[in-house]
Design a protein around this motif. Structure first.
Motif, mmCIF file in Angstrom:
data_model
loop_
_atom_site.group_PDB
_atom_site.id
_atom_site.type_symbol
_atom_site.label_atom_id
_atom_site.label_comp_id
_atom_site.label_asym_id
_atom_site.label_seq_id
_atom_site.Cartn_x
_atom_site.Cartn_y
_atom_site.Cartn_z
ATOM 1 N N ALA A 40 0.812 -1.221 0.000
ATOM 2 C CA ALA A 40 0.000 0.000 0.000
ATOM 3 C C ALA A 40 0.845 1.271 0.000
ATOM 4 C CB ALA A 40 -0.938 -0.006 1.203
ATOM 5 N N ASP A 41 2.100 1.152 0.436
ATOM 6 C CA ASP A 41 2.969 2.327 0.545
ATOM 7 C C ASP A 41 3.945 2.460 -0.620
ATOM 8 O OD1 ASP A 41 1.825 2.886 3.038
ATOM 9 O OD2 ASP A 41 3.238 1.555 4.057
ATOM 10 N N PHE A 42 3.881 1.529 -1.577
ATOM 11 C CA PHE A 42 4.890 1.493 -2.634
ATOM 12 C C PHE A 42 4.926 2.799 -3.437
ATOM 13 C CE2 PHE A 42 5.919 0.503 -7.141
ATOM 14 C CZ PHE A 42 7.268 0.255 -6.961
ATOM 15 N N GLU A 43 3.784 3.239 -3.916
ATOM 16 C CA GLU A 43 3.770 4.433 -4.760
ATOM 17 C C GLU A 43 4.190 5.677 -3.980
ATOM 18 O OE1 GLU A 43 0.217 4.903 -7.037
ATOM 19 O OE2 GLU A 43 0.317 2.867 -7.857
ATOM 20 N N SER A 44 3.768 5.792 -2.751
ATOM 21 C CA SER A 44 4.172 6.958 -1.958
ATOM 22 C C SER A 44 5.674 6.918 -1.685
ATOM 23 C CB SER A 44 3.389 7.019 -0.640
ATOM 24 O OG SER A 44 3.657 5.886 0.169
ATOM 25 N N HIS A 45 6.228 5.722 -1.539
ATOM 26 C CA HIS A 45 7.671 5.602 -1.321
ATOM 27 C C HIS A 45 8.439 6.018 -2.577
ATOM 28 C CE1 HIS A 45 11.100 4.013 0.970
ATOM 29 N NE2 HIS A 45 11.579 3.625 -0.202
ATOM 30 N N MET A 46 7.959 5.603 -3.746
ATOM 31 C CA MET A 46 8.607 6.012 -4.995
ATOM 32 C C MET A 46 8.548 7.527 -5.159
ATOM 33 S SD MET A 46 9.917 3.354 -6.412
ATOM 34 C CE MET A 46 10.179 2.648 -4.769
ATOM 35 N N LEU A 47 7.436 8.107 -4.746
ATOM 36 C CA LEU A 47 7.314 9.562 -4.824
ATOM 37 C C LEU A 47 8.318 10.244 -3.902
ATOM 38 C CD1 LEU A 47 5.947 12.089 -5.860
ATOM 39 C CD2 LEU A 47 4.165 11.770 -4.135
ATOM 40 N N LYS A 48 8.521 9.694 -2.714
ATOM 41 C CA LYS A 48 9.504 10.256 -1.787
ATOM 42 C C LYS A 48 10.908 10.220 -2.404
ATOM 43 C CE LYS A 48 7.074 9.048 2.499
ATOM 44 N NZ LYS A 48 7.081 8.160 3.689
ATOM 45 N N ILE A 49 11.233 9.110 -3.065
ATOM 46 C CA ILE A 49 12.546 9.011 -3.714
ATOM 47 C C ILE A 49 12.656 10.049 -4.828
ATOM 48 C CG2 ILE A 49 14.053 7.548 -5.106
ATOM 49 C CD1 ILE A 49 12.952 5.125 -3.619
ATOM 50 N N ALA A 50 11.604 10.169 -5.632
ATOM 51 C CA ALA A 50 11.617 11.126 -6.744
ATOM 52 C C ALA A 50 11.795 12.553 -6.237
ATOM 53 C CB ALA A 50 10.327 10.991 -7.550
ATOM 54 N N GLU A 51 11.135 12.890 -5.142
ATOM 55 C CA GLU A 51 11.256 14.232 -4.572
ATOM 56 C C GLU A 51 12.639 14.450 -3.975
ATOM 57 O OE1 GLU A 51 6.559 14.974 -3.381
ATOM 58 O OE2 GLU A 51 7.961 14.220 -1.877
ATOM 59 N N LEU A 52 13.178 13.427 -3.336
ATOM 60 C CA LEU A 52 14.511 13.520 -2.740
ATOM 61 C C LEU A 52 15.573 13.751 -3.809
ATOM 62 C CD1 LEU A 52 16.448 13.200 -0.299
ATOM 63 C CD2 LEU A 52 16.316 10.722 -0.649
ATOM 64 N N CYS A 53 15.335 13.201 -4.996
ATOM 65 C CA CYS A 53 16.348 13.269 -6.046
ATOM 66 C C CYS A 53 16.225 14.488 -6.953
ATOM 67 C CB CYS A 53 16.298 11.989 -6.878
ATOM 68 S SG CYS A 53 16.864 10.565 -5.946
ATOM 69 N N GLU A 54 15.259 15.328 -6.715
ATOM 70 C CA GLU A 54 15.167 16.636 -7.379
ATOM 71 C C GLU A 54 15.337 16.567 -8.897
ATOM 72 O OE1 GLU A 54 18.060 19.109 -5.493
ATOM 73 O OE2 GLU A 54 17.020 19.130 -3.575
ATOM 74 N N GLY A 55 14.555 15.729 -9.538
ATOM 75 C CA GLY A 55 14.573 15.685 -10.997
ATOM 76 C C GLY A 55 15.488 14.645 -11.613
ATOM 77 N N LEU A 56 16.318 13.999 -10.819
ATOM 78 C CA LEU A 56 17.162 12.932 -11.350
ATOM 79 C C LEU A 56 16.299 11.712 -11.676
ATOM 80 C CD1 LEU A 56 20.140 13.092 -8.812
ATOM 81 C CD2 LEU A 56 19.954 14.219 -11.042
ATOM 82 N N PRO A 57 16.656 10.935 -12.707
ATOM 83 C CA PRO A 57 15.837 9.785 -13.068
ATOM 84 C C PRO A 57 15.787 8.731 -11.959
ATOM 85 C CG PRO A 57 17.892 9.797 -14.314
ATOM 86 C CD PRO A 57 17.806 11.113 -13.610
ATOM 87 N N VAL A 58 14.578 8.277 -11.673
ATOM 88 C CA VAL A 58 14.342 7.265 -10.641
ATOM 89 C C VAL A 58 13.580 6.113 -11.279
ATOM 90 C CG1 VAL A 58 13.154 6.737 -8.482
ATOM 91 C CG2 VAL A 58 14.312 8.941 -8.765
ATOM 92 N N SER A 59 14.187 4.939 -11.333
ATOM 93 C CA SER A 59 13.532 3.783 -11.941
ATOM 94 C C SER A 59 12.653 3.078 -10.921
ATOM 95 C CB SER A 59 14.571 2.796 -12.483
ATOM 96 O OG SER A 59 15.193 3.300 -13.646
ATOM 97 N N ALA A 60 11.351 2.984 -11.257
ATOM 98 C CA ALA A 60 10.375 2.262 -10.444
ATOM 99 C C ALA A 60 9.871 1.092 -11.281
ATOM 100 C CB ALA A 60 9.223 3.171 -10.043
ATOM 101 N N GLU A 61 9.985 -0.113 -10.754
ATOM 102 C CA GLU A 61 9.714 -1.304 -11.555
ATOM 103 C C GLU A 61 8.272 -1.776 -11.440
ATOM 104 O OE1 GLU A 61 11.689 -5.684 -12.490
ATOM 105 O OE2 GLU A 61 12.770 -4.174 -11.336
ATOM 106 N N SER A 62 7.702 -2.103 -12.592
ATOM 107 C CA SER A 62 6.374 -2.704 -12.619
ATOM 108 C C SER A 62 6.472 -4.169 -12.210
ATOM 109 C CB SER A 62 5.782 -2.615 -14.024
ATOM 110 O OG SER A 62 4.605 -3.397 -14.123
ATOM 111 N N THR A 63 5.485 -4.622 -11.466
ATOM 112 C CA THR A 63 5.432 -6.038 -11.059
ATOM 113 C C THR A 63 4.310 -6.780 -11.775
ATOM 114 O OG1 THR A 63 4.028 -5.457 -9.167
ATOM 115 C CG2 THR A 63 6.414 -5.551 -8.786
ATOM 116 N N ALA A 64 3.681 -6.134 -12.755
ATOM 117 C CA ALA A 64 2.599 -6.776 -13.501
ATOM 118 C C ALA A 64 3.153 -7.897 -14.375
ATOM 119 C CB ALA A 64 1.870 -5.745 -14.355
ATOM 120 N N ALA A 65 2.305 -8.870 -14.679
ATOM 121 C CA ALA A 65 2.728 -10.028 -15.454
ATOM 122 C C ALA A 65 2.359 -9.932 -16.925
ATOM 123 C CB ALA A 65 2.128 -11.303 -14.862
#
Length: 226
Positions: A40-65
């Motif tokens: 439940a926290d995955f997307e909010s965690h990715m957003l925190k990383i994206a904000e921390l990195c100030e525009g640097l590329p952040v790879s978030a992996e899909s787990t869909a099949a």
């Protein structure tokens, strides 16, 4: 060659970023699991990383099949922040999803690449980044550095203009475990190395540097006491 950090740990990202040489972040389901994060926290965690990195590329992996699932998840993740890159595995569904996402203006990092043909397929499908692995070859007593060299050469032989969002393909040397992996990747011209914090620290350290710092400190104490 640029340095990405391979982690989902916010403290590790912040530490590496403080050095002033961080160019991006890569994550995967295993790295997120190591943080103790919940689904439940995955997307909010990715957003925190994206904000921390100030525009640097952040790879978030899909787990869909499925390809449709990857596209749906990829669009949702990409909408969180403009610097989020969607990470997909190189497979039939991954290639299909990569093409559909790239056509919609979403940058894709194609991962789990272990051969030059896989890398070429990914580039033709619109991948913005391609992540060939090095260290996992060591686990089966094969030469991951040689495989990376083949990928770098093959991708570098061609002009990828018009294939993806930014008209270029960058090679991310992944599964990097040692400073020598970093050196070899740089010598062959890999664009990026994504490295765990522990390996980044090994790259920074050298016994002669440590000895020199200790010597300077000892000599300066003599000056202060004179």
């Amino acid at each position: 060659m640029k340095f990405f950090i391979d982690t989902a740990n916010l403290d590790e990202i912040a530490e590496a970023k403080s050095w002033g040489c961080l160019a991006g972040v890569t994550t995967n389901p295993s790295l997120y699991a190591k943080t103790g994060g919940k689904l439940a926290d995955f997307e909010s965690h990715m957003l925190k990383i994206a904000e921390l990195c100030e525009g640097l590329p952040v790879s978030a992996e899909s787990t869909a099949a499925t390809a449709d699932g990857m596209v749906e998840e990829g669009l949702r993740l990409a909408a969180l922040a403009s610097n989020i890159v969607i990470k997909l595995p190189v497979c039939e569904a991954g290639l299909e999803a990569c093409r559909k996402l790239a056509d919609k203006g979403v940058r894709v990092n194609m991962t789990l690449v272990f051969s030059a043909p896989q890398a070429l397929l990914a580039a033709n499908a619109g991948a913005r980044y391609i992540s060939p692995f090095i260290g996992r070859f060591d686990d089966i007593s094969e030469d991951g550095v040689a495989q990376l060299a083949d990928v770098v050469t093959c991708i570098g032989n061609y002009d990828w203009s018009g294939k993806n969002v930014d008209d270029k393909v960058e090679i991310i040397a992944a599964s990097v475990r040692t400073p020598n992996h970093v050196t070899q990747a740089a010598l062959m011209g890999a664009d990026i190395a994504t490295v765990p914090l522990g390996t980044l620290k090994k790259c920074l350290r050298h016994p002669l540097t440590d000895r020199g710092i200790a010597s300077f400190e000892a000599d300066w104490k003599k000056v202060e006491q004179a």
